[in-house]
Design an enzyme around this catalytic site. Structure first.
Site, PDB file in Angstrom:
ATOM      1  N   ASP A 317       0.823  -1.203   0.000  1.00  0.00           N
ATOM      2  CA  ASP A 317       0.000   0.000   0.000  1.00  0.00           C
ATOM      3  C   ASP A 317       0.863   1.260   0.000  1.00  0.00           C
ATOM      4  O   ASP A 317       1.914   1.322   0.637  1.00  0.00           O
ATOM      5  CB  ASP A 317      -0.892  -0.012   1.247  1.00  0.00           C
ATOM      6  CG  ASP A 317      -1.856   1.149   1.297  1.00  0.00           C
ATOM      7  OD1 ASP A 317      -2.728   1.225   0.404  1.00  0.00           O
ATOM      8  OD2 ASP A 317      -1.745   1.977   2.216  1.00  0.00           O
ATOM      9  N   GLU A 370       1.186  -0.573  -5.160  1.00  0.00           N
ATOM     10  CA  GLU A 370       0.231   0.503  -5.405  1.00  0.00           C
ATOM     11  C   GLU A 370       1.068   1.784  -5.446  1.00  0.00           C
ATOM     12  O   GLU A 370       1.389   2.368  -4.422  1.00  0.00           O
ATOM     13  CB  GLU A 370      -0.823   0.586  -4.308  1.00  0.00           C
ATOM     14  CG  GLU A 370      -1.906   1.612  -4.645  1.00  0.00           C
ATOM     15  CD  GLU A 370      -2.443   2.369  -3.444  1.00  0.00           C
ATOM     16  OE1 GLU A 370      -3.463   3.050  -3.597  1.00  0.00           O
ATOM     17  OE2 GLU A 370      -1.823   2.322  -2.362  1.00  0.00           O
TER      18      GLU A 370
END
EC number: 2.4.1.18
Length: 640
Positions: A317, A370
């Site tokens: 993330d 990401e």
């Protein structure tokens, strides 16, 4: 005179090599050494505890076994390693505990959960729990098959989900890991997904954070069961032929008093300077990636979820927030690196090392970044100067595509470049085309609610959006609820609106999603999705009609697939598209098919190619394009 008996040294799981590797930043399996481990010492069963707190002048373990007395069980400091350790007899699985830390820093005292605990109490309670990690796995065949092939060369269709809000039990409760396993496997099998990606399952105090504010980095959240229950979920999915990807959050951690924050009365895991150690967007701490022991902690954590929990990849993330020192900061609010740049060199090295080490030990995994910027070579090997990820989310595609689809079709001809621009960079990284949870929250509206027009056009546009995603080269990801055309935004406190499946248009979207996955997994021409030889434009310039035509190719298999997409609600008859070979072209997929809720406009199962050339190609097809529709055609006989 009797000779004095040599005194046995205190028991420890930590060798001198362990201490060296930990303090050097190279320990990859701290979870076997720090934390709480059930052992037998001199014939006595108990638990060995070890915690890193170098700035403590004393450390104790307390819990159910001593009435939570802060001082009856002191730990001893192991040399100059900063690790406090000790064995407590009689402590076994299920017993709760914390560490009481007395700092050298102005008498500061605090009770902390164990950073390496493999289980915790159900929030809002915050104690750690001793666990027996043993589990008899049954997924050997899956792991062996995973190791034999390259996941990048295989179809990868990912169902992203939030376990707590996917489906509820009869009393409105969240499903446990074991309850979830068969229901989820059946559902993913029905829709032909290859993988599920769980939003963070690591222990977190606040459910509203969706799991992205982690306090227990080595503990599956106890909201849904024990660590063995989580292993059962992974094991069950593997045995049903489904891969498991976990969201992993090394970018920041919360300031909760029982967590990593100010752990031993100093900024131990985080930078002391808020210009480096505090995230202005999320009001959370940033790891000190340059500190050796923190690097050992994070590398071991990544290894834990992949090696010990048998998962098939980590979706990391907020990578951009790690890479840039000035991420979300104004001038004067950040500190340049040693060369005066804005790159976080320590974070870069951590990510490279994490990928190198985890890929070496866990063959066949896919770590996914990401990453929302143009940082080069994110999904290229570290030995070539890349970050070493297997895949990267194509955030640009997601934003451009959704911006395009929001447009009224009459205006789409002025925004045609939002569809075509991607192919200028499509093969610079190994991309995942993601329609993720971030796009259906915080007032952004659900996917179907983003679509323009009346209800019929909204559903047709959504079918076209999904068809376009599968037409494009790249792996695929869809967040839960998108497959049933949920009208409302995702609500982490609720559940998907399953009642929508009583209505034909929503049934049609679900059926289309499954058929797209089946086609992707069946048709070799759609599977070369990370290399330029797998794609060729036929015509990307028909802005007036808002039509795109492309060929998907698999040269090694000698397979091709023509895809033509009509982004307007006007049916287009006698639309000529150039192809490279004659004969019959079978229409293998039509997003306007009645079973999907469409009007059935199409090409009656296929048509013969004409010798009339078009688009610089030797033959052509004179197609009927459905309104707001996509057709996929392959050369050859009718499908049996």
């Amino acid at each position: 005179m009797a000779k004095a008996k040599a005194r046995r040294p205190p028991f420890s799981l930590l060798s001198e090599d362990d201490l060296y590797l930990f303090n050097q930043g190279s320990h990859l399996q701290l979870y076997n050494k720090l934390g709480a481990h059930m052992v037998e010492v001199d014939g006595e069963q108990g638990t060995f505890f070890a915690v890193w707190a170098p700035n403590a002048h004393a450390a104790f373990v307390m819990g159910d076994f001593n009435g939570w007395d802060q001082h009856t069980h002191p730990l001893r400091l192991r040399g100059d390693s900063g690790i406090w350790e000790g064995f407590v007899a009689g402590v076994g699985a299920g017993q709760r505990y914390k560490y009481h830390i007395e700092s050298k820093n102005l008498g500061y005292q605090v009770d902390k959960a164990d950073p390496l605990a493999q289980a915790a109490e159900v929030p809002p309670l915050t104690a750690s729990v001793v666990v027996d990690p043993s589990y008899e796995w049954g997924d050997e065949a899956w792991l062996e098959a995973r190791a034999r092939g390259n996941v990048l060369d295989r179809p990868m269709a990912i169902y992203e989900m939030h376990p707590a809000s996917w489906r509820k039990g009869p009393a409105g409760e969240a499903l446990g890991y074991r309850e979830l396993a068969p229901l989820l496997a059946d559902y993913l099998e029905e829709l032909a997904y290859t993988h599920v990606e769980f939003m963070p399952v690591m222990e977190h105090p606040f459910g509203g954070s969706w799991g992205y504010q982690i306090t227990g980095y080595f503990a599956p959240t106890s909201r849904f069961g024990s660590p063995q229950d989580f292993k059962y979920l992974v094991d069950y999915l593997h045995q049903r032929g489904l891969g498991v990807i976990l969201d992993w959050v090394p970018s920041h951690f919360p300031t909760d008093a029982h967590g990593l924050d100010f752990f031993d009365g100093t900024h131990l895991y985080e930078h002391a300077d808020p210009r480096q150690g505090f995230h202005p967007d999320w009001r959370s701490n940033i790891f000190n990636y340059g500190r050796d022991e923190v690097r050992s902690f994070l590398l071991s954590n990544a290894m834990f979820w992949l090696k010990e929990m048998h998962t098939d990849g980590l979706r990391v993330d907020a990578v951009a927030s790690m890479l840039y020192l000035n991420y979300s900061r104004k001038d004067g609010e950040w500190i340049p690196n040693q060369y005066g740049g804005n790159e976080n060199l320590e974070a870069v090295e951590l990510l490279k090392r994490m990928n190198v080490e985890t890929y070496a030990v866990n063959p066949g995994i896919a770590n996914i970044a990401e990453e929302s910027t143009a940082w080069p070579m994110v999904s290229r090997p570290a030995y070539l100067g890349g970050l070493g990820f297997g895949l990267k989310w194509d955030m640009g595609w997601m934003h451009d595509t959704l911006a395009y689809f929001r447009q009224d079709p009459i205006h789409r001809k002025f925004h045609h470049d939002k569809l075509t621009f991607r192919m200028l960079y499509a093969f610079t990284e190994n991309f995942v085309l993601a329609l993720s949870h971030d796009e259906v929250v915080h007032g952004k509206a659900s996917l179907i609610s983003k679509m323009p027009g009346d209800d019929w056009q909204k559903f047709a546009n959504l079918r076209l959006l999904y068809s376009y995603m599968y037409a494009q080269p790249g792996k695929k990801l869809l967040f839960m609820g998108g497959e049933i055309a949920q009208w409302s935004e995702w609500n982490n406190e609720g559940t998907l609106d399953w009642a929508l499946l009583e209505f034909a248009p929503h049934q049609g979207i679900k059926r289309l999603t499954g058929d797209l996955n089946r086609m992707y997994r069946r048709e070799a021409a759609l599977q070369v999705d990370l290399k330029p030889e797998g794609f060729s434009w036929v015509d990307c310039n028909d802005t007036q009609a808002s039509v795109l035509s492309m060929l998907r190719l698999n040269p090694a298999a000698g397979q091709s697939m023509l895809v033509v997409l009509n982004f307007t609600p006007v049916p287009r008859h006698h639309y000529r598209v150039g192809v490279d070979q004659g004969g019959f072209w079978q229409e293998v997929f039509n997003s306007d098919a009645p079973e999907y809720g469409g009007g059935g406009v199409g090409n009656a199962g296929g048509l013969e190619a004409s010798t009339t050339g078009a688009h610089g190609r030797s033959h052509s097809l004179e197609l009927t394009l459905p309104p707001l529709g996509a057709v996929f055609l392959r050369p050859g006989g009718r499908e049996s």
